[in-house]
Design a protein around this motif. Structure first.
Motif: not given
Length: 419
Positions: A370-371, A31-33, A338-340, A353-354
């Motif tokens: 990312d800015g 799941d995590v890559q 992810a978180t929000s 997220y990641e």
């Protein structure tokens, strides 16, 4: 040329909505890559009109919807996926042999050099793109092959006129032509890609029993014999250390020739949609060990959203605005893990997220990744359903902002989202 090739030769009906950060994961990946691990599961389909997805009565502007298209959908249930369809209508095993030889060399080949008098008008473009096909095959996880139906098609018209002895003699000749060609084809494909799984289909016979009982029996026996030839051939390849499996589609058509092909209505041997789905089911079971039936959504109904192989069940349905598909970002965020965080003062949502941070502001056509600012197709808006309000974003923003693979299948009115 490659753009032309993919547009007109591939029968895959998905639309990749954004290309930014779309490299994805194989179906068996965790799941995590990391970004470098996000490689799609790649399918390359070779063969005849069954691979093309041909059906009679379709115009040149109608996109086919055959078993290869359905395999792409099944692959997307497992993770990121890409499919290249290199089917050629009218192709025989000898023609496929000529084409694969040219692909192996990376040299262009004319339509007549592949096979004289091929009816498929796209063959010149396919023959010109052998170098690209070579690269696709070298990177494939699975190579599917449907071939042999045109080798045996003469039997529909001649089997009833031949004695049993003459029929067996002719079958032996046709089977030898097929196995001689396939022996070289599979060996060449294995050389191009030793790690790819090669899945070869047997051939159904299309004549319904009600049309001619005696002929039906002869053709069924011929189809059974052909399956035996392919099974034996595949076992020989496996004995040589080559990954070859057989998709036994022939048995799925037995007793259903009239309902699964166009024979009764159009006197055409090709599968209808029921037949192509049956083929996809068999191929899928060989490749992944199972098949998930996906229903097409009715016109006017909200599209379906499938995230990581599971359909989102939510009251916050996707909606169309300014001719674009919008989705509730919170549902997607939760589904991918992810978180929000919502900020009332700025009417904005920050998603993490990641290792990436995405800021989305209501009413803005700019998201901050990312800015860095990134334009989206339409402004983000707040949609109230009942007592709750949810942030709706253009579907394509998910790909550009969160690095997700987003593919839309128009036939199903379904979007597939994979991390």
């Amino acid at each position: 040329m490659r753009k032309f090739f993919k547009k007109y030769i591939s029968t895959v009906s998905v639309v990749v909505l954004m290309s930014t950060m779309l490299l994805g994961a194989a179906s068996a990946a965790p799941d995590v890559q990391t970004e470098t691990e996000k490689k799609p599961y790649r399918i390359v389909a070779l063969g005849d009109s069954l691979t093309v997805g041909y059906e009679p009565g379709k115009s040149e502007t109608d996109l086919p919807y055959g078993f290869v298209d359905r395999l792409q959908e099944q692959a997307l249930l497992h993770g990121r996926a890409e499919t290249v369809n290199v089917g050629i209508a009218g192709l025989k095993s000898g023609g496929l042999l000529n084409f694969v030889k040219a692909v192996k060399k990376g040299e262009a080949i004319s339509a007549d050099e592949i096979q004289p008098k091929l009816p498929d008008p796209r063959t010149p473009q396919i023959g010109a793109a052998t170098a690209e096909t070579k690269a696709d095959l070298a990177n494939a996880d699975v190579i599917t092959i449907t071939i042999g139906g045109n080798d045996l098609s003469e039997l529909v018209g001649t089997a009833s006129k031949l004695s049993d002895t003459d029929l067996q003699t002719r079958l032996g000749q046709l089977f030898k032509q097929y196995t001689d060609s396939m022996g070289v084809i599979v060996a060449d494909l294995h050389q191009l890609n030793p790690d790819a799984l090669i899945v070869v289909a047997d051939q159904y016979q299309p004549m319904p029993e009600i049309a001619d009982h005696a002929l039906y029996s002869k053709l069924e026996n011929a189809a059974d014999a052909f399956t035996g030839v392919i099974d034996k051939m595949a076992a020989g390849f496996v004995g040589q250390g080559i990954q070859v499996k057989v998709a036994h589609i022939a048995k799925e058509f037995v007793g259903g020739e009239g309902t699964m092909t166009h024979m009764i209505k159009d006197r055409d041997i090709h599968p209808n949609q029921l037949g192509y789905e049956a083929m996809a089911k068999v191929f899928s079971e060989v490749i992944w060990g199972g098949y998930t039936k996906l229903a097409a959504h009715e016109a006017g109904a909200p599209m379906s959203v499938i995230v990581k192989g599971k359909e989102l069940n939510t009251p916050y349905k996707p909606m169309i605005r300014q001719n674009l598909n919008f989705v509730a970002i919170k549902d997607i965020v939760d589904a991918i893990g992810a978180t929000s965080e919502w900020d009332n003062k700025t009417s904005s949502t920050t998603i993490t997220y990641e290792g990436h941070t995405v800021d989305i502001t209501i009413g803005s056509e700019i998201i901050i990744v990312d800015g860095e600012p990134l334009s989206v197709e339409a402004a983000v808006f707040l949609n109230k359903i009942g007592n709750e309000s949810k942030t709706y974003v253009p579907l394509a923003a998910l790909a550009s902002g969160l690095g997700l693979d987003v593919q839309y299948v128009s036939k199903l009115k379904t979007v597939f989202i994979n991390p």
